[in-house]
Design a protein around this motif. Structure first.
Motif, PDB file in Angstrom:
ATOM      1  N   SER A   1      24.116 -21.759  33.868  1.00 13.86           N
ATOM      2  CA  SER A   1      23.153 -21.499  32.790  1.00 13.86           C
ATOM      3  C   SER A   1      22.843 -22.767  32.005  1.00 13.86           C
ATOM      4  O   SER A   1      21.692 -23.001  31.618  1.00 13.86           O
ATOM      5  CB  SER A   1      23.676 -20.413  31.855  1.00 13.86           C
TER       6      SER A   1
ATOM      7  N   ARG B   1      11.619 -19.537  32.526  1.00  9.75           N
ATOM      8  CA  ARG B   1      12.612 -18.466  32.513  1.00  9.75           C
ATOM      9  C   ARG B   1      11.962 -17.188  32.004  1.00  9.75           C
ATOM     10  O   ARG B   1      11.207 -17.209  31.040  1.00  9.75           O
ATOM     11  CB  ARG B   1      13.762 -18.842  31.602  1.00  9.75           C
TER      12      ARG B   1
ATOM     13  N   ARG C   1      13.214 -13.266  31.018  1.00  5.40           N
ATOM     14  CA  ARG C   1      14.337 -12.350  30.831  1.00  5.40           C
ATOM     15  C   ARG C   1      13.918 -10.942  31.236  1.00  5.40           C
ATOM     16  O   ARG C   1      12.869 -10.460  30.849  1.00  5.40           O
ATOM     17  CB  ARG C   1      14.775 -12.356  29.382  1.00  5.40           C
TER      18      ARG C   1
ATOM     19  N   THR D   1      19.435  -7.752  31.269  1.00  6.65           N
ATOM     20  CA  THR D   1      20.509  -8.703  30.982  1.00  6.65           C
ATOM     21  C   THR D   1      20.409  -9.978  31.802  1.00  6.65           C
ATOM     22  O   THR D   1      21.169 -10.910  31.580  1.00  6.65           O
ATOM     23  CB  THR D   1      21.887  -8.054  31.250  1.00  6.65           C
ATOM     24  N   TRP D   2      19.488 -10.034  32.762  1.00 10.39           N
ATOM     25  CA  TRP D   2      19.390 -11.185  33.649  1.00 10.39           C
ATOM     26  C   TRP D   2      18.180 -12.047  33.336  1.00 10.39           C
ATOM     27  O   TRP D   2      17.168 -11.570  32.832  1.00 10.39           O
ATOM     28  CB  TRP D   2      19.330 -10.747  35.111  1.00 10.39           C
ATOM     29  N   ALA D   3      18.294 -13.317  33.680  1.00  7.53           N
ATOM     30  CA  ALA D   3      17.187 -14.262  33.539  1.00  7.53           C
ATOM     31  C   ALA D   3      16.755 -14.693  34.944  1.00  7.53           C
ATOM     32  O   ALA D   3      17.599 -14.931  35.814  1.00  7.53           O
ATOM     33  CB  ALA D   3      17.612 -15.472  32.726  1.00  7.53           C
TER      34      ALA D   3
END
Length: 91
Positions: free
Chosen positions: A53, A67, A69, A72-74
């Motif tokens: 990250s 990025r 989102r 909960t993930w990117a």
């Protein structure tokens, strides 16, 4: 080249001057879907999720990745203009 452009290019070069970051760029740039979840980058690099990250943040701040989102993930994508800037340095 003016000072502002030199500083921008120096930041870009500093961002790619790390083997893990170069591998991340390669993986993301060549992804068939055009994007990769951070969760799928930990294993290929053999690094911890916080370390991956951090590297992704450096690349995003340099303008090489975007990025998005989702929950909960990117998810990360290459920025064509960032690649063009790198190519212009060596072209």
């Amino acid at each position: 080249m003016d000072r502002q452009e030199a500083e921008r290019l120096a930041k870009l070069l500093k961002a790619v001057a790390d083997p893990a970051r170069l591998r991340l760029l390669s993986i993301i740039h060549s992804a068939p879907e055009g994007e990769v979840c951070v969760c799928d980058l930990v294993e290929p690099l053999g690094l911890t999720q916080p370390t991956v990250s951090h590297h992704l943040k450096v690349l995003t701040d340099a303008g090489l990745l975007t990025r998005e989102r989702r929950g909960t993930w990117a998810y990360y994508r290459s920025v064509p203009e960032g690649w063009s800037s790198l190519g212009a340095l060596f072209g």
